[in-house]
Write an enzyme that holds these catalytic residues in place. Sequence first.
Site, PDB file in Angstrom:
ATOM      1  N   ASP A   1       0.929   4.595   1.790  1.00  0.00           N
ATOM      2  CA  ASP A   1       0.298   5.193   2.971  1.00  0.00           C
ATOM      3  C   ASP A   1       0.225   6.712   2.792  1.00  0.00           C
ATOM      4  OD1 ASP A   1       0.247   2.645   3.959  1.00  0.00           O
ATOM      5  OD2 ASP A   1       1.728   2.992   5.549  1.00  0.00           O
TER       6      ASP A   1
ATOM      7  N   THR B   1       2.515   3.008  13.817  1.00  0.00           N
ATOM      8  CA  THR B   1       2.233   2.370  12.523  1.00  0.00           C
ATOM      9  C   THR B   1       3.344   1.376  12.181  1.00  0.00           C
ATOM     10  OG1 THR B   1       1.241   4.456  11.804  1.00  0.00           O
ATOM     11  CG2 THR B   1       1.677   2.812  10.089  1.00  0.00           C
ATOM     12  N   ALA B   2       2.959   0.162  11.821  1.00  0.00           N
ATOM     13  CA  ALA B   2       3.881  -0.905  11.387  1.00  0.00           C
ATOM     14  C   ALA B   2       4.671  -1.538  12.530  1.00  0.00           C
ATOM     15  CB  ALA B   2       4.837  -0.433  10.296  1.00  0.00           C
ATOM     16  N   ALA B   3       4.318  -1.230  13.766  1.00  0.00           N
ATOM     17  CA  ALA B   3       5.011  -1.897  14.883  1.00  0.00           C
ATOM     18  C   ALA B   3       4.724  -3.401  14.851  1.00  0.00           C
ATOM     19  CB  ALA B   3       4.570  -1.298  16.212  1.00  0.00           C
ATOM     20  N   GLY B   4       3.463  -3.748  14.623  1.00  0.00           N
ATOM     21  CA  GLY B   4       3.101  -5.167  14.541  1.00  0.00           C
ATOM     22  C   GLY B   4       3.797  -5.843  13.364  1.00  0.00           C
ATOM     23  N   ASP B   5       3.879  -5.140  12.245  1.00  0.00           N
ATOM     24  CA  ASP B   5       4.549  -5.705  11.065  1.00  0.00           C
ATOM     25  C   ASP B   5       6.037  -5.918  11.344  1.00  0.00           C
ATOM     26  OD1 ASP B   5       2.125  -5.465   9.712  1.00  0.00           O
ATOM     27  OD2 ASP B   5       2.621  -3.466   8.981  1.00  0.00           O
TER      28      ASP B   5
ATOM     29  N   ASN C   1       0.846  -1.208   0.000  1.00  0.00           N
ATOM     30  CA  ASN C   1       0.000   0.000   0.000  1.00  0.00           C
ATOM     31  C   ASN C   1       0.869   1.241   0.000  1.00  0.00           C
ATOM     32  OD1 ASN C   1      -2.389  -1.500   0.395  1.00  0.00           O
ATOM     33  ND2 ASN C   1      -2.273  -1.289   2.625  1.00  0.00           N
TER      34      ASN C   1
ATOM     35  N   SER D   1      10.253   3.520   9.341  1.00  0.00           N
ATOM     36  CA  SER D   1      10.463   3.358  10.789  1.00  0.00           C
ATOM     37  C   SER D   1      11.131   2.036  11.157  1.00  0.00           C
ATOM     38  CB  SER D   1       9.116   3.431  11.524  1.00  0.00           C
ATOM     39  OG  SER D   1       8.362   2.247  11.324  1.00  0.00           O
TER      40      SER D   1
ATOM     41  N   GLY E   1       3.746  -6.019  26.001  1.00  0.00           N
ATOM     42  CA  GLY E   1       4.591  -7.119  25.546  1.00  0.00           C
ATOM     43  C   GLY E   1       3.841  -8.124  24.703  1.00  0.00           C
TER      44      GLY E   1
ATOM     45  N   ASP F   1       5.115   7.014  16.770  1.00  0.00           N
ATOM     46  CA  ASP F   1       4.135   6.550  15.778  1.00  0.00           C
ATOM     47  C   ASP F   1       4.145   5.014  15.811  1.00  0.00           C
ATOM     48  OD1 ASP F   1       2.661   5.909  13.524  1.00  0.00           O
ATOM     49  OD2 ASP F   1       3.909   7.035  12.120  1.00  0.00           O
TER      50      ASP F   1
ATOM     51  N   SER G   1      10.859   0.636  16.174  1.00  0.00           N
ATOM     52  CA  SER G   1      10.035   1.198  15.087  1.00  0.00           C
ATOM     53  C   SER G   1       9.065   2.256  15.600  1.00  0.00           C
ATOM     54  CB  SER G   1       9.286   0.090  14.345  1.00  0.00           C
ATOM     55  OG  SER G   1       8.148  -0.329  15.074  1.00  0.00           O
TER      56      SER G   1
END
Length: 305
Positions: free
Chosen positions: A14, A249-253, A12, A292, A226, A247, A283
């Site tokens: 962003d 965004t994209a921490a999970g990724d 995508n 990030s 955690g 930010d 990130s």
Amino acid sequence: MPAKVVVIGSLNMDLVTRASRLPRAGETLIGQTFSTVPGGKGANQAVASARLGASVAMVGCIGTDAYGSQLRDALLVEGIDCQAVSTVGGSSGVALIVVDDSSQNAIVIVAGSNGELTPASLRTCDAVLQAADVIICQLEVPMETVGYALKRGRELGKTVILNPAPASGPLPADWYASIDYLIPNESEASALSGVAVDSLDSAKVAATALIQAGAGKVIITLGAQGALFADGKSFEHLVAPKVKAVDTTAAGDTFVGGFAAALAAGQSEAEAIRFGQVAAALSVTRAGAQPSIPTLHDVQGFVPA
Ligand code: RIB
């Protein structure tokens, strides 16, 4: 040669606005900044795995618009194999993102060309899947494609990771037997299991339900709290490093990509989770999705507060 991670999923562009807070329904807010940043859960996870030491191939679809070539170039620059990133007609995937002063975000995605990734298109790049050690999927491409990818990964004997994001309800029951590692966040774990996940105890209940459904092992990411690891025999709560968030965004990724890279490199599950947690923590100290994501060097140099 580093182990190979193959990511099957979304790319995508962003479109990111920073505002003091997220808008309410019907409200017009004045934002502070606007930027155009490469993202998409699939592409972000591919970038994370590559920056964090894996050899990576991406499988996905981009449009014929300018965003498409920018999204592919952002992966090529990381050394990611893009031979299975197809250009299809129409617009690339986009994500409209607002990030507020407390670093939280709200995201609306429009699938665009991500919706063109079909089981038939995966069959044409089966050699890429065959070359994988680890296969990662998410839910920003058609469900039938994810289902096919999971089952093909299982048939080929690969380590199969599903990050069920975004999730709005239960997964098809016949997917679970193909999943080695299911990695939802709290809201995704709630949607999948029907258990409201708002504490470590409720995360344990949800993880148990997901393992009973057939998932091999479950890692529920809990943001600043955690992660909870469950393998059907015991639970482990791994505390997140403390950082100042800018930010998320994209921490999970970043966690998923880092976990996969570390697992592919032969680290234990607990080591791979800790590695992913440090990468994700770094990130959130930086803005944007792909910009990030830290490198292996950044993670190795991380000093806990
Ligand atoms: O997980 C973050 C990503 O979600 C963003 O990059 C956006 O593209 C959406 O897919």
